[in-house]
Design an enzyme around this catalytic site. Sequence first.
Site, PDB file in Angstrom:
ATOM      1  N   GLU A  39      22.601 -13.966   4.476  1.00 54.44           N
ATOM      2  CA  GLU A  39      22.257 -15.394   4.566  1.00 54.44           C
ATOM      3  C   GLU A  39      22.036 -15.786   6.026  1.00 54.44           C
ATOM      4  O   GLU A  39      22.210 -14.991   6.937  1.00 54.44           O
ATOM      5  CB  GLU A  39      23.370 -16.230   3.932  1.00 54.44           C
ATOM      6  N   ARG A  40      21.694 -17.053   6.241  1.00 55.17           N
ATOM      7  CA  ARG A  40      21.329 -17.513   7.583  1.00 55.17           C
ATOM      8  C   ARG A  40      22.559 -17.620   8.498  1.00 55.17           C
ATOM      9  O   ARG A  40      23.619 -18.044   8.053  1.00 55.17           O
ATOM     10  CB  ARG A  40      20.648 -18.881   7.493  1.00 55.17           C
ATOM     11  N   LYS A  53      22.616 -24.203  -3.960  1.00 54.20           N
ATOM     12  CA  LYS A  53      23.652 -23.200  -4.272  1.00 54.20           C
ATOM     13  C   LYS A  53      24.744 -23.200  -3.199  1.00 54.20           C
ATOM     14  O   LYS A  53      25.931 -23.267  -3.516  1.00 54.20           O
ATOM     15  CB  LYS A  53      23.037 -21.795  -4.372  1.00 54.20           C
TER      16      LYS A  53
END
Length: 493
Positions: A181-182, A155
């Site tokens: 997110e990271r 994604k």
Amino acid sequence: MSNRGVIVSVRGSVVDIRFEGRLPPIYSILRTGEGGAIVIEVLTQLDDCKVRGIALTPTQGLARGMAVEDTGGPLKAPVGKAVLSRMFDVFGKVIDRGEPLKDVEWRSVHRAPPPLSKRSTKSEIFETGIKVIDVLVPLERGGKAGLFGGAGVGKTVLLTEMIHNMIGHQEGVSIFCGIGERCREGEELYRDMKEAGVLPNMVMLFGQMNEPPGSRFRIGHAALTMAEYFRDDEHRDVLLLIDNIFRFIQAGSEVSGLLGRMPSRLGYQPTMGTELSGLEERIANTDTGAITSIQAVYVPADDFTDPAAVHTFSHLSASIVLSRKRASEGLFPAIDPLQSSSKMATPGIVGERHYNLAQEIRRTLAQYAELKDIIAMLGLEQLSPEDRKVVARARRLERFLTQPFFTTEQFTGMKGKLVSLKDSLDGCERILHDEFKDFPESALYMIGTVDEAKKPENKENKEKAENTDKANKSEKTAKSVLEVQPAAAAHES
């Protein structure tokens, strides 16, 4: 005069505050701790003197009896030309180690969607340069597209490729919003965009995984406030990329649970539909400009009946479904052409030729999917000649719809390709007309335009494949002769 209160209880990120004077309104920002470092957003008025809020920052060091100051307004985001090429957190602070912001206006992140009278009614296609999307799942300018997939199917890679492709040939602004997110992905994206030279027309906002749920829940609203400024004040088209909208729903679920609300189906918050609509309805196409949104949607356990996926589907004009099976076969981008869909794929919008071609491609791939079980059990030889042709076309189409990405060059060693819609349609049409039936499937894998399959190195592959086929045929003939001879000798005796 400043409005002050006192903390009466702290439960994780939930803080109850008592005010002797005026109660702060819902969504007011309160500050406490050393230098006002701890920020709390009011979400509930419990009675005539107490409010309950959620902390947008870690609550270490917070204690009962501490003084709290009402800022007198909601959470605000900076807007203006100065925000371009910068990276922000939920409070509008720059986190790219650059200079502090100058010449910006601060606007509330809680804004109403544009009224129906100002919305545009035109339907236009938004070209991405990615073959499988432009041909089978065309995106709408000013629409919302979702990238659905489980963990690790590509994604984020697809999102970053779209930024790279679109910012190069559109005069708009790209806003990347990372929700839960990271941290590593944010740093990599910033570096890649800087190297690609597209940072001057880009803004990045991050509410990272390690931040409290309140911060992750509001970062999307901050990104939309910036996008609305470029659309309404600057009259520019905006590409808003959200990675990941599921984390927004997840953060809302955490906030709801912390506030003690009764959970709904599968443990999600009862207000999920309203919260998601409040964010999605602000993404709209007006007379002055358009906000086109592409959103990654993590699907828990690859289950598309999960309430988070179902609620998100209802807001989208295109759904791009990523398949783990295709990713395992090395078919990247791993988009499932039969599960993906777009409201733009109608003859009135894309044209008769494009529509008919897309339908023919889907029909061919669907027939191949049905024949896979027979091939697995009985082998390809047992199919009728017509079915064998369908399988050959489908397998060549699957490989032609793969594409090397600019953002993965350093990992694959393959140069990225941008393919126009005209070339993509032309290639699919020629494959369906059996122009490449004598070429090996590998010649069509990871190429740009279909003519690249006729390059010298691919011709060599074709000759090798033909020689292998001849060798296999002669081996089969020799084997059958050897089998017949002993049988004939036995018969004579």
